[in-house]
Write an enzyme that holds these catalytic residues in place. Structure first.
Site, PDB file in Angstrom:
ATOM      1  N   ARG A  77       3.079  11.128  19.154  1.00 36.53           N
ATOM      2  CA  ARG A  77       2.637  11.230  20.549  1.00 36.53           C
ATOM      3  C   ARG A  77       1.475  10.170  20.965  1.00 36.53           C
ATOM      4  O   ARG A  77       1.520   9.851  22.120  1.00 36.53           O
ATOM      5  CB  ARG A  77       2.041  12.686  20.870  1.00 36.53           C
ATOM      6  CG  ARG A  77       3.105  13.736  21.057  1.00 36.53           C
ATOM      7  CD  ARG A  77       2.495  14.953  21.086  1.00 36.53           C
ATOM      8  NE  ARG A  77       3.726  16.059  21.223  1.00 36.53           N
ATOM      9  CZ  ARG A  77       3.294  17.491  21.361  1.00 36.53           C
ATOM     10  NH1 ARG A  77       2.216  17.772  21.393  1.00 36.53           N
ATOM     11  NH2 ARG A  77       4.426  18.469  21.572  1.00 36.53           N
ATOM     12  N   LYS A 116      14.495  32.393  16.860  1.00 39.17           N
ATOM     13  CA  LYS A 116      14.942  33.437  17.764  1.00 39.17           C
ATOM     14  C   LYS A 116      15.444  33.090  19.055  1.00 39.17           C
ATOM     15  O   LYS A 116      15.438  31.971  19.475  1.00 39.17           O
ATOM     16  CB  LYS A 116      13.522  34.102  18.417  1.00 39.17           C
ATOM     17  CG  LYS A 116      12.585  34.854  17.008  1.00 39.17           C
ATOM     18  CD  LYS A 116      11.313  35.461  17.734  1.00 39.17           C
ATOM     19  CE  LYS A 116      10.717  36.211  16.483  1.00 39.17           C
ATOM     20  NZ  LYS A 116       9.395  36.883  17.224  1.00 39.17           N
ATOM     21  N   GLY A 153       8.777  19.838  18.332  1.00 36.88           N
ATOM     22  CA  GLY A 153       8.083  19.218  17.352  1.00 36.88           C
ATOM     23  C   GLY A 153       8.951  19.296  15.939  1.00 36.88           C
ATOM     24  O   GLY A 153       8.802  18.462  15.051  1.00 36.88           O
ATOM     25  N   GLY A 199       8.032  22.754  24.774  1.00 37.36           N
ATOM     26  CA  GLY A 199       8.164  23.801  25.732  1.00 37.36           C
ATOM     27  C   GLY A 199       8.529  23.080  26.920  1.00 37.36           C
ATOM     28  O   GLY A 199       9.506  23.707  27.497  1.00 37.36           O
TER      29      GLY A 199
END
Length: 398
Positions: free
Chosen positions: A38, A200, A353, A376
């Site tokens: 980043r 999930k 990530g 996200g």
């Protein structure tokens, strides 16, 4: 939505330019940065501003200090690494506003770079507080957002600040993120294949419901696959399953079938008797997972199957590992898929990530078309949402 980029600004020389970056990078127990993608990603924008003679003020967050000053979340290590990458001194400010910061910024000369302290040291950041945004801005005439990974957050340094600064723009990293995403999702060369992994289903439910309307093939791995397998009637032992989402999993598979979307799940897996790196493990077909055992990786047959789905792909999007790749015993499936993605003849876009780390560990990062810095934010784009930080860059009427 019209967005202006930093290289479209007419005059930067002598101007104070506030650049929101995302230097939320992993560190070891001693505060040493272990992965700097980043930081490196923001260098072109910062270097451009420096070369144009701007006075560059950088702002970022690190971790979750929850509105309190905590030494372990200081931006100092990021400033040090950026200095190395830029080849020039980056001055670490003692705070993100206040008298000492005022003096530091007032004394800046063209080409100087100052890194503010962690903006999340104050609750005003996450509350999107306009007054806090004004303190951060500190008289800067130009705001540049080059922090795609945090642009799904309506925070003060991302959203509120754009309403009080005369000129707004996006940086080169933001431009690359949006360009590759549009290429992959809005106007893809087909077949378009989406690979989703991770633990999930719940974290990617809206993504699945959106992708099933847009892609030609969906590949599901990781822990989330076992909710789908149980929905098909398989016994999956102690593997991770979200029972409340079994009806949703069925609906997604039914919708894929009706639309003619090819839907791929693991054929075999690596099971273990405990969630530990040294646990006893073996490979088994998904139909034969023993009671009391848990699946922690896809097996070799699944890896081969998933690689085969990419043979004719022209565009590939991947988010989420195929297993618990942090443990060497359960990393082979993820690495095999990483190699397949790296070697396929397609535009390949990777987000998240964990997926980024997997691609780098597999040694195929240089074979991927684009590795997104967002987790996200990347998922919310896949869901079809407009990110607050991107919407705030709309220059219509500004």
């Amino acid at each position: 939505m019209p967005i202006r980029y930093i290289d479209q600004l007419k005059e930067l020389k002598g101007k104070k330019v506030f650049i929101r970056v995302d230097f939320n990078v992993p560190q070891d127990d001693k505060g040493n940065i272990t992965e700097d993608t980043r930081i490196a990603g923001a260098v072109p924008t910062i270097k451009y501003a420096v070369e144009q003679g701007a006075k560059v003020v950088l702002a970022s967050h690190l971790g979750r200090p929850k509105g309190e000053k905590k030494a372990k979340y200081t931006m100092a290590p990021a400033s040090k690494r950026l200095s190395q990458l830029l080849g020039k001194k980056v001055t670490q400010a003692p705070d993100c506003f206040g008298p000492e910061v005022d003096k530091l910024i007032a004394a800046m000369k063209p080409g100087d770079v100052v890194m503010l302290e962690n903006v999340r040291f104050y609750p005003g950041e996450e509350k999107n507080d306009a007054a806090f945004a004004g303190k951060l801005l500190n008289g800067c005439e130009i705001y540049v957002n080059d922090a795609f990974a945090v642009s799904h957050r309506a925070h003060a340094s991302v959203e509120a600040i754009t309403k009080i600064v005369p000129t707004i723009a996006a940086g080169f990293l933001m431009k690359n993120e949006m360009t590759f995403f549009d290429k992959a999702m809005k106007n893809p060369v087909r077949p378009l294949v989406a690979i989703l992994g991770g633990a999930k289903v719940s974290g990617k439910l809206e993504v699945l419901e959106t992708l099933v309307n847009k892609v030609d093939k969906i590949v599901i791995g990781g822990g989330m696959a076992f909710t789908f397998l149980k929905a098909m009637g398989y016994q999956v032992g102690k593997s991770l399953v979200e029972d409340e989402l079994i009806p949703t999993a069925k609906k997604v598979m039914d919708k894929a079938k009706k639309r003619g979307v090819r839907f791929y799940l693991p054929a075999d897996c690596v099971v273990a008797d405990a969630f530990e790196s040294k646990a006893t493990n073996f490979i088994t077909p998904v139909q034969e997972i023993p009671e009391g055992w848990m699946a922690l990786d896809i097996g070799p047959a699944s890896a081969a199957l998933f690689a085969e789905t990419l043979r004719d792909a022209k565009t590939v999007i991947w988010n989420g590992p195929m297993g618990v790749f942090e443990m060497d015993a359960f990393a082979r499936g993820t690495f095999a898929v990483a190699e397949a993605v790296g070697n396929c003849y397609a535009t390949t876009v990777i987000g998240g990530g964990d997926t980024d780390a997997a691609v780098n560990k597999a040694g195929v990062a240089d074979k991927v078309s684009y590795i997104s810095t967002g987790g996200g934010a990347f998922l919310e784009l896949l869901e079809g949402k407009v990110l607050p930080g991107v919407k705030a860059l709309d220059v219509k009427g500004k």
